[in-house]
Design a protein around this motif. Structure first.
Motif, PDB file in Angstrom:
ATOM      1  N   MET A  12      13.158  -5.560   7.490  1.00 38.47           N
ATOM      2  CA  MET A  12      12.529  -4.687   8.489  1.00 38.47           C
ATOM      3  C   MET A  12      11.391  -3.875   7.866  1.00 38.47           C
ATOM      4  SD  MET A  12      15.605  -3.182  10.854  1.00 38.47           S
ATOM      5  CE  MET A  12      14.546  -2.255  11.961  1.00 38.47           C
ATOM      6  N   PHE A  13      11.515  -3.573   6.559  1.00 43.36           N
ATOM      7  CA  PHE A  13      10.517  -2.716   5.911  1.00 43.36           C
ATOM      8  C   PHE A  13       9.216  -3.446   5.596  1.00 43.36           C
ATOM      9  CE2 PHE A  13      14.349  -0.351   5.734  1.00 43.36           C
ATOM     10  CZ  PHE A  13      13.956   0.978   5.822  1.00 43.36           C
ATOM     11  N   ASP A  14       9.210  -4.783   5.773  1.00 40.87           N
ATOM     12  CA  ASP A  14       7.948  -5.520   5.649  1.00 40.87           C
ATOM     13  C   ASP A  14       6.927  -4.988   6.655  1.00 40.87           C
ATOM     14  OD1 ASP A  14       9.177  -7.059   3.773  1.00 40.87           O
ATOM     15  OD2 ASP A  14       9.467  -8.812   5.068  1.00 40.87           O
ATOM     16  N   ALA A  15       7.441  -4.532   7.790  1.00 43.06           N
ATOM     17  CA  ALA A  15       6.561  -4.034   8.853  1.00 43.06           C
ATOM     18  C   ALA A  15       5.651  -2.914   8.359  1.00 43.06           C
ATOM     19  CB  ALA A  15       7.383  -3.554  10.051  1.00 43.06           C
ATOM     20  N   VAL A  16       6.188  -2.017   7.533  1.00 39.28           N
ATOM     21  CA  VAL A  16       5.349  -0.923   7.030  1.00 39.28           C
ATOM     22  C   VAL A  16       4.697  -1.256   5.688  1.00 39.28           C
ATOM     23  CG1 VAL A  16       6.295   1.034   8.288  1.00 39.28           C
ATOM     24  CG2 VAL A  16       7.427   0.271   6.201  1.00 39.28           C
ATOM     25  N   SER A  17       5.401  -2.050   4.858  1.00 39.74           N
ATOM     26  CA  SER A  17       4.873  -2.284   3.508  1.00 39.74           C
ATOM     27  C   SER A  17       3.697  -3.251   3.507  1.00 39.74           C
ATOM     28  CB  SER A  17       5.973  -2.785   2.570  1.00 39.74           C
ATOM     29  OG  SER A  17       6.387  -4.072   2.960  1.00 39.74           O
ATOM     30  N   SER A  18       3.516  -4.005   4.595  1.00 38.85           N
ATOM     31  CA  SER A  18       2.389  -4.946   4.584  1.00 38.85           C
ATOM     32  C   SER A  18       1.296  -4.587   5.582  1.00 38.85           C
ATOM     33  CB  SER A  18       2.896  -6.376   4.800  1.00 38.85           C
ATOM     34  OG  SER A  18       3.805  -6.424   5.858  1.00 38.85           O
ATOM     35  N   ASN A  19       1.320  -3.374   6.095  1.00 41.90           N
ATOM     36  CA  ASN A  19       0.308  -2.990   7.082  1.00 41.90           C
ATOM     37  C   ASN A  19      -0.205  -1.561   6.898  1.00 41.90           C
ATOM     38  OD1 ASN A  19       0.214  -5.306   9.116  1.00 41.90           O
ATOM     39  ND2 ASN A  19       2.410  -4.897   9.002  1.00 41.90           N
ATOM     40  N   GLY A  20      -1.461  -1.370   7.211  1.00 38.08           N
ATOM     41  CA  GLY A  20      -2.037  -0.042   7.397  1.00 38.08           C
ATOM     42  C   GLY A  20      -2.013   0.853   6.172  1.00 38.08           C
ATOM     43  N   VAL A  21      -1.986   2.152   6.451  1.00 35.96           N
ATOM     44  CA  VAL A  21      -2.070   3.178   5.406  1.00 35.96           C
ATOM     45  C   VAL A  21      -0.920   3.042   4.408  1.00 35.96           C
ATOM     46  CG1 VAL A  21      -1.760   5.672   5.030  1.00 35.96           C
ATOM     47  CG2 VAL A  21      -3.383   4.858   6.759  1.00 35.96           C
ATOM     48  N   PHE A  22       0.283   2.847   4.919  1.00 31.65           N
ATOM     49  CA  PHE A  22       1.454   2.731   4.042  1.00 31.65           C
ATOM     50  C   PHE A  22       1.354   1.474   3.179  1.00 31.65           C
ATOM     51  CE2 PHE A  22       5.781   2.028   2.729  1.00 31.65           C
ATOM     52  CZ  PHE A  22       6.316   3.291   2.587  1.00 31.65           C
ATOM     53  N   GLY A  23       0.960   0.365   3.796  1.00 30.61           N
ATOM     54  CA  GLY A  23       0.810  -0.895   3.071  1.00 30.61           C
ATOM     55  C   GLY A  23      -0.186  -0.769   1.932  1.00 30.61           C
TER      56      GLY A  23
END
Ligand code: 9D3
Length: 251
Positions: A12-23
């Motif tokens: 589920m954390f791929d959603a944030v770790s591979s996108n945008g500011v967080f990624g």
């Protein structure tokens, strides 16, 4: 910042770790995101992580052993003073202020619950704080952990290309954001406010501040109660009231 998440759904954390500011913060090494799945630490052939609640009732409870082994693995990798947080509907409600404070942490371990809950003895023995993100029911702690880590990541130095946009952020200053416009100048009859086209910086920033105050008054008056306003804000608020029929009726 070293981040550890203990979760039965690490993907589920791929959603944030591979996108945008967080990624980008992960790519740049500002954040190190580390996942630990309690299922990997379960010892029986079915890789069990939950069991029936003592006292009966619906649903299952997360067992101490797999959680504890996952936490121990995380602690081995984490900075020594990492804060251990359980994402939980029973927690203190996470806030902008908390998000900013947590930017100071070297390490943070977030534990995401699933099922009906977690054996209380694990919480008592191994959790420093419990955080909720608000009064609504989610299916687990993962989305809540992503919300909190996203809010924290924004305040780490180097995360945002433009650190000014953090300083400018609405919930810091206690008012909602002003309305935004970009090209084209005219969308049929709907035109960009003249103040923003004036090129007069004083006029443009007065417009934005007035609209921010007006919106806050209209949509979130709770944010304004008990606040002390600057002379400039008082003047702008009076202009808001002058444009308001209810205020006129009272006069
Ligand atoms: C409907 C189930 N509830 C029984 C009365 C208990 C319950 C257990 C587990 C409710 C939600 C969850 C899963 N939620 C979280 O783990 C969670 C959460 C949330 O649901 N809302 C806001 N913040 C958070 S942080 C973790």
């Amino acid at each position: 910042m070293w981040l550890g998440v203990i979760t039965l759904f690490p993907e589920m954390f791929d959603a944030v770790s591979s996108n945008g500011v967080f990624g980008r913060a992960v790519d740049n090494g500002i954040i190190s995101l580390n996942r630990y799945n309690p299922r990997d630490f379960s010892t029986d052939k079915h890789r069990t992580v939950d069991d029936r609640p003592y006292g009966g009732g619906p649903g299952m409870v997360m067992m101490v052993e797999p959680l504890l082994k996952a936490l121990e693995a995380a602690k081995k990798d984490a900075p020594e003073n990492a804060l251990v947080v359980l994402m939980s509907p029973q927690g203190e409600v996470f806030s902008q202020a908390k998000g900013i404070d947590c930017g100071q942490l070297e390490g943070l371990i977030l534990i995401c619950g699933r099922y009906e809950g977690i054996d209380e003895r694990f919480i008592r023995g191994h959790v420093d704080e419990e955080w909720s993100i608000g009064d609504y029911v989610l299916s687990g702690g993962e989305l809540a952990a992503m919300v909190a880590t996203d809010a924290i990541a924004r305040h780490l130095p180097g995360t945002l290309g433009n650190q000014m946009s953090v300083i400018d952020e609405s919930h810091l200053d206690g008012t909602l954001d002003y309305p935004h416009y970009t090209r084209p100048e005219k969308l049929g009859l709907d035109v960009v406010p003249a103040e923003l086209l004036s090129g007069n910086h004083k006029q443009m920033s007065r417009y934005r501040r007035r609209e921010a105050l007006k919106r806050t008054l209209d949509r979130r008056p709770d944010l304004l109660t008990g606040r002390v306003f600057s002379q400039e804000d008082r003047k702008l608020l009076e202009e808001c009231f002058a444009g308001c029929n209810a205020a006129k009726a009272v006069e």
